[in-house]
Design an enzyme around this catalytic site. Structure first.
Site, PDB file in Angstrom:
ATOM      1  N   ALA A 131       0.871  -1.174   0.000  1.00 58.01           N
ATOM      2  CA  ALA A 131       0.000   0.000   0.000  1.00 58.01           C
ATOM      3  C   ALA A 131       0.902   1.217   0.000  1.00 58.01           C
ATOM      4  O   ALA A 131       1.199   1.800   1.044  1.00 58.01           O
ATOM      5  CB  ALA A 131      -0.924  -0.015   1.209  1.00 58.01           C
ATOM      6  N   TYR A 152      -2.350   4.262  -2.513  1.00 61.61           N
ATOM      7  CA  TYR A 152      -2.986   2.938  -2.424  1.00 61.61           C
ATOM      8  C   TYR A 152      -3.283   2.512  -0.980  1.00 61.61           C
ATOM      9  O   TYR A 152      -3.880   1.463  -0.772  1.00 61.61           O
ATOM     10  CB  TYR A 152      -2.149   1.890  -3.160  1.00 61.61           C
ATOM     11  CG  TYR A 152      -2.419   1.835  -4.655  1.00 61.61           C
ATOM     12  CD1 TYR A 152      -2.346   2.978  -5.443  1.00 61.61           C
ATOM     13  CD2 TYR A 152      -2.746   0.633  -5.290  1.00 61.61           C
ATOM     14  CE1 TYR A 152      -2.579   2.932  -6.810  1.00 61.61           C
ATOM     15  CE2 TYR A 152      -2.990   0.579  -6.659  1.00 61.61           C
ATOM     16  CZ  TYR A 152      -2.901   1.729  -7.412  1.00 61.61           C
ATOM     17  OH  TYR A 152      -3.146   1.664  -8.764  1.00 61.61           O
ATOM     18  N   HIS A 185      -4.612 -15.466 -15.313  1.00 58.32           N
ATOM     19  CA  HIS A 185      -5.030 -14.071 -15.461  1.00 58.32           C
ATOM     20  C   HIS A 185      -6.457 -14.034 -16.011  1.00 58.32           C
ATOM     21  O   HIS A 185      -6.761 -14.736 -16.974  1.00 58.32           O
ATOM     22  CB  HIS A 185      -4.068 -13.373 -16.422  1.00 58.32           C
ATOM     23  CG  HIS A 185      -4.231 -11.892 -16.459  1.00 58.32           C
ATOM     24  ND1 HIS A 185      -5.380 -11.280 -16.907  1.00 58.32           N
ATOM     25  CD2 HIS A 185      -3.395 -10.894 -16.083  1.00 58.32           C
ATOM     26  CE1 HIS A 185      -5.230  -9.966 -16.814  1.00 58.32           C
ATOM     27  NE2 HIS A 185      -4.035  -9.711 -16.319  1.00 58.32           N
ATOM     28  N   GLU A 243       4.896  -8.742 -13.958  1.00 59.15           N
ATOM     29  CA  GLU A 243       4.105  -9.858 -14.495  1.00 59.15           C
ATOM     30  C   GLU A 243       4.844 -10.610 -15.608  1.00 59.15           C
ATOM     31  O   GLU A 243       4.745 -11.835 -15.720  1.00 59.15           O
ATOM     32  CB  GLU A 243       2.771  -9.321 -15.025  1.00 59.15           C
ATOM     33  CG  GLU A 243       1.800 -10.383 -15.473  1.00 59.15           C
ATOM     34  CD  GLU A 243       0.443  -9.761 -15.763  1.00 59.15           C
ATOM     35  OE1 GLU A 243      -0.422  -9.774 -14.860  1.00 59.15           O
ATOM     36  OE2 GLU A 243       0.245  -9.270 -16.889  1.00 59.15           O
TER      37      GLU A 243
END
Ligand code: 4GW
Ligand code: MN
Length: 303
Positions: free
Chosen positions: A54, A58, A167, A237
């Site tokens: 975070a 965020y 995904h 990713e």
């Protein structure tokens, strides 16, 4: 414990792939008995760590994340929340009281300037804390995005030595549509005729040992690329997908475990366990970088 006998000639699901060619189960509703699994994991006294980042704005996601996790995540098991943040005071302000066996640990970390780096550096920080701390406190790590909420059970059925998640934008995609890194100069490069699944950057895990190996690989590959002045197309990713191609996961989570309601409903999707919280892009994201990030948002819709 009483339950229906498994039937060798009656698969519980015939509409989805339940097993990879390397014999890793793919976790879908209806394919496992949670009572059997809970008994097994309780017997071992399993301890689970869940990492979230975070950073900067965020922090707004933390409250809903933890509150919904308390309802649905590993209920009845020991859980440590590891919240990596540059705004420790704001996280502590939420002051959520947790029942015995569940703890929230705030880990102060630097905020990188570029959002790509905020995302990618998660690998380095998880690696470093795995060696220093997690190894002494938990048996498994679950590493997820924070802009999410739990809306149904996520339990020990997800745990395995090394797990990844399909995904939600690519579960049915052919190789040609998987957005792997295709430039051969990058450490994340995957040739056009390789690749099993397209795994999500926002949900992976395993034992501390396996998560250490994964995050160490990804971080080192990113640093090598940085030296070459190249950054993989979908950041962490892309490196994760490279790792999973040559270090096959021992379990794979179906899109039940990582969904975006923007996709609507699907016949095969019996449960939505962990779904994206819609983001107000201008308010949450760094204004100057917001334009660049639009590309990443498209990732959910790029198939
Ligand atoms: C654009 O301005 C930004 S900021 C894009 C990501 C940002 C960001 C991400 C941030 O400012 N702070 C932060 O903690 N993160 C972490 O990285 C957070 O845990 C988030 O869930 C994760 C991945 O970013 P994301 O959720 O925005 O990525 P997508 O759109 O792929 O879900
Ligand atoms: Mn996200």
């Amino acid at each position: 414990m009483l339950y229906e006998k498994p039937e060798a000639l009656k698969p519980p699901r015939t509409d989805v792939l339940m097993m990879t060619p390397w014999f890793a189960p793919i976790v879908w509703d209806g394919t496992y008995n949670i009572d059997i699994l809970n008994a097994q994991f309780h017997q071992r006294g399993v301890r689970v760590g869940i990492t979230v980042f975070a950073i900067k704005k965020y922090v707004v996601f933390i409250k809903t994340f933890v509150e919904t996790a308390e309802k649905f995540f590993m209920v009845g098991h020991d859980v440590n929340y590891y919240v990596f943040t540059d705004r420790a005071d704001e996280v502590r302000q939420y002051n959520i009281t947790l029942p015995a066996g569940r703890r929230l640990v705030v880990l102060e970390v630097p905020a990188y300037k570029r959002w790509q780096e905020v995302s990618m550096r998660r690998m380095e920080m998880i690696r470093d804390y795995s060696r220093q701390r997690f190894v002494n406190e938990v048996d498994y790590l679950v590493c997820v995005d924070v802009d999410m909420k739990f809306t149904d059970d996520v339990g020990v059925e997800i745990l395995s030595d090394l797990f990844g998640t399909l995904h939600p934008g690519f579960y049915g995609a052919p190789r040609s549509r998987c957005t792997y890194e295709r430039r051969s100069q990058s450490e994340a490069y995957i040739p056009a005729d390789e690749g099993d699944f397209y795994y999500a950057g926002g949900y992976f895990g395993g034992t501390i040992e396996e998560v250490y190996k994964l995050t160490n690989f990804c971080h080192n590959a990113m640093m090598a690329d940085k030296q070459k002045n190249i950054e993989a197309v979908w950041h962490d990713e892309s490196y994760l997908n490279k790792y999973f191609l040559y270090h096959k996961p021992t379990k794979i989570l179906s899109p039940e475990y990582l969904w975006d309601n923007g996709f609507g409903t699907r016949e095969f999707l019996k449960r939505r366990r962990f779904v994206a919280v819609p983001k107000n892009h201008n308010a949450i994201r760094n204004r100057r970088e917001a334009g660049a990030k639009r590309k990443v948002t498209e990732k959910f819709h790029r198939s």
